[in-house]
Design an enzyme around this catalytic site. Sequence first.
Site, short mmCIF file in Angstrom:
data_model
loop_
_atom_site.label_atom_id
_atom_site.label_comp_id
_atom_site.label_asym_id
_atom_site.label_seq_id
_atom_site.Cartn_x
_atom_site.Cartn_y
_atom_site.Cartn_z
N ARG A 35 0.82 -1.21 0.00
CA ARG A 35 0.00 0.00 0.00
C ARG A 35 0.86 1.27 0.00
O ARG A 35 0.53 2.24 0.69
CB ARG A 35 -0.94 0.04 1.20
CG ARG A 35 -2.03 -1.01 1.17
CD ARG A 35 -3.13 -0.59 0.20
NE ARG A 35 -4.15 -1.61 0.11
CZ ARG A 35 -5.22 -1.66 0.89
NH1 ARG A 35 -5.44 -0.73 1.77
NH2 ARG A 35 -6.08 -2.62 0.76
N ARG A 93 -4.13 6.47 0.50
CA ARG A 93 -4.70 7.67 1.11
C ARG A 93 -3.76 8.47 1.99
O ARG A 93 -4.00 9.63 2.27
CB ARG A 93 -5.95 7.29 1.92
CG ARG A 93 -7.18 7.16 1.03
CD ARG A 93 -8.33 6.65 1.83
NE ARG A 93 -7.92 5.41 2.49
CZ ARG A 93 -8.75 4.55 3.06
NH1 ARG A 93 -10.02 4.82 3.12
NH2 ARG A 93 -8.30 3.44 3.59
N ARG A 110 -7.78 11.18 -6.20
CA ARG A 110 -8.94 10.45 -5.69
C ARG A 110 -10.16 11.36 -5.45
O ARG A 110 -11.30 10.91 -5.54
CB ARG A 110 -8.50 9.75 -4.41
CG ARG A 110 -9.46 8.91 -3.70
CD ARG A 110 -9.85 7.66 -4.43
NE ARG A 110 -10.72 6.92 -3.54
CZ ARG A 110 -11.97 7.28 -3.27
NH1 ARG A 110 -12.49 8.30 -3.89
NH2 ARG A 110 -12.68 6.60 -2.41
N ASP A 160 -6.77 -3.30 -7.36
CA ASP A 160 -7.29 -3.87 -6.13
C ASP A 160 -7.43 -5.37 -6.24
O ASP A 160 -7.65 -5.91 -7.33
CB ASP A 160 -8.63 -3.25 -5.73
CG ASP A 160 -8.96 -3.58 -4.29
OD1 ASP A 160 -8.39 -2.95 -3.40
OD2 ASP A 160 -9.76 -4.51 -4.06
N TYR A 163 -13.68 -13.27 0.91
CA TYR A 163 -14.41 -12.04 0.52
C TYR A 163 -15.74 -12.38 -0.15
O TYR A 163 -16.76 -11.75 0.12
CB TYR A 163 -13.56 -11.19 -0.42
CG TYR A 163 -12.74 -10.16 0.31
CD1 TYR A 163 -13.35 -9.05 0.89
CD2 TYR A 163 -11.38 -10.31 0.46
CE1 TYR A 163 -12.60 -8.12 1.59
CE2 TYR A 163 -10.62 -9.39 1.16
CZ TYR A 163 -11.23 -8.29 1.72
OH TYR A 163 -10.51 -7.38 2.42
O1 CP3 Z 1 0.16 -1.55 -2.55
C1 CP3 Z 1 -0.24 -0.65 -3.33
O2 CP3 Z 1 0.01 0.55 -3.19
C2 CP3 Z 1 -0.98 -1.11 -4.59
C3 CP3 Z 1 -2.38 -1.05 -4.58
C4 CP3 Z 1 -3.25 -2.00 -3.77
C5 CP3 Z 1 -4.54 -1.61 -3.31
N1 CP3 Z 1 -5.16 -2.71 -2.80
C6 CP3 Z 1 -5.10 -0.26 -3.44
C7 CP3 Z 1 -6.22 0.17 -2.58
C8 CP3 Z 1 -3.09 -3.36 -3.46
C9 CP3 Z 1 -1.90 -4.26 -3.68
C10 CP3 Z 1 -4.31 -3.77 -2.84
C11 CP3 Z 1 -4.58 -5.17 -2.42
C12 CP3 Z 1 -5.73 -5.43 -1.54
N2 CP3 Z 1 -7.00 -4.93 -1.64
C13 CP3 Z 1 -5.72 -6.35 -0.49
C14 CP3 Z 1 -4.56 -7.21 -0.09
C15 CP3 Z 1 -3.64 -6.47 0.77
C16 CP3 Z 1 -4.04 -6.43 2.20
O3 CP3 Z 1 -4.28 -5.33 2.69
O4 CP3 Z 1 -4.09 -7.49 2.80
C17 CP3 Z 1 -7.01 -6.36 0.09
C18 CP3 Z 1 -7.44 -7.17 1.28
C19 CP3 Z 1 -7.80 -5.47 -0.66
C20 CP3 Z 1 -9.25 -5.18 -0.48
C21 CP3 Z 1 -9.45 -3.77 -0.08
N3 CP3 Z 1 -9.35 -2.70 -0.95
C22 CP3 Z 1 -9.76 -3.26 1.20
C23 CP3 Z 1 -9.95 -4.10 2.45
C24 CP3 Z 1 -9.88 -1.88 1.07
C25 CP3 Z 1 -10.36 -0.91 2.10
C26 CP3 Z 1 -9.39 -0.66 3.17
C27 CP3 Z 1 -8.54 0.55 2.84
O5 CP3 Z 1 -7.36 0.53 3.14
O6 CP3 Z 1 -9.12 1.50 2.33
C28 CP3 Z 1 -9.57 -1.54 -0.27
C29 CP3 Z 1 -9.50 -0.20 -0.88
C30 CP3 Z 1 -8.17 0.23 -1.44
N4 CP3 Z 1 -7.30 -0.57 -2.15
C31 CP3 Z 1 -7.62 1.54 -1.39
C32 CP3 Z 1 -6.42 1.50 -2.11
C33 CP3 Z 1 -5.49 2.66 -2.41
C34 CP3 Z 1 -8.28 2.75 -0.72
C35 CP3 Z 1 -9.35 3.25 -1.61
C36 CP3 Z 1 -9.74 4.67 -1.28
O7 CP3 Z 1 -10.64 4.84 -0.46
O8 CP3 Z 1 -9.16 5.59 -1.89
#
Ligand code: CP3
Length: 342
Positions: A19, A23, A32, A68, A145
Amino acid sequence: MMRAARCENADRTPIWLMRQAGRYMAEYRSIRRHTPFLQLCKNPDLCAEIMLAAVKRLKVDAAILFSDLLVILEPMGIQLQFRVSEGPLLVNSIRTPAEADRLLELENIEALQFVMEAVRKTRAGLPESLPLIGFAGAPFTLAAYIIEGGSSRDYSRTKTFMYGDIGAWNAMLSRLARAVGLYLNAQIAAGVQLVQLFDSWVGCLGVDDYRRYVLPHTQAVIASIPPGVPIIYFYTGNPALLPYIKKAAGNRKNLVIGVDWRMRLDDAWEAIGLDTAIQGNLDPAVLLSTPAEIRRQAREILEQAAGRAGHIFNLGHGVLPQTPVENAIALIDAVHELSLKT
Ligand code: CP3
């Protein structure tokens, strides 16, 4: 980064952050502001722009595809919504084995071409020496999920499904394993140098359940990746799974196991052997402290790794949204400086 992933000696310890684009970064928030998250994931120009800005700002040693975990599920018949600060919602989740047929086979990656385009655009914007990591969810985490409909505290629906009908469970996980294999191979063809499998929630299982219900499906995914491409298999939560996580790779070289902060790196190496590379494992919450504490904890992790071949520094899970960017930079600078071999 590539040398470390192949468990070869490197001049210093490479680092990137799960990540790393998100944000906590002003560059991300400004893009965003105008675009809902899922729309962002479907816009290859913006995906590339976000990741390239993060890599430049942080000076990390690898980029990861901006996307994602869940976008692969849309062409498999699952509708996604991302709600502001509540995480993902799968609208038509599959609660019971009787509904399992609603998960469609991913026949090809046509509907996911926007991801391949994001790979090509990100790759084109990176210096040649910086690898790009592709990724997908591992079968268990994707199934969790699909069944829970979102994040969960105890995974009770997933476990009820799994214990209740092993036939339907295996059918669902093999379908996911085939889809993930297809998806990762398409990312490799589009230009990624390594792939990471996120099994973020598998630590909710005990050892015997992992072996019975998950291991064969993870094995199938790993076996579908060409042997020359390093795989990072990341999971969290249960150190006792480690030997079986390694088993999922069989005799494959080019395996990196991603571990969280709940175990020490030297103990992890003891469990899996020194021929396997490790990625990890600073607690992301440490980045909410001070640069001095961050440096102290980075040094401790590097001391556990003891200059061994095959260490990729990372957090034990993703960057928290409230992290000050300066602290992430302080970590990266500290790891680069402290690990330099003179
Ligand atoms: O690592 C990076 O910077 C690359 C991008 C990336 C995102 N999601 C962007 C994202 C990667 C590799 C993921 C993988 C992902 N997505 C996982 C596996 C990693 C982990 O955390 O175990 C999971 C479980 C998800 C599912 C997911 N997507 C969740 C649970 C959430 C909400 C929680 C959060 O942190 O907001 C997301 C949204 C998400 N994925 C955002 C980003 C940048 C935030 C979206 C926003 O509100 O702008």
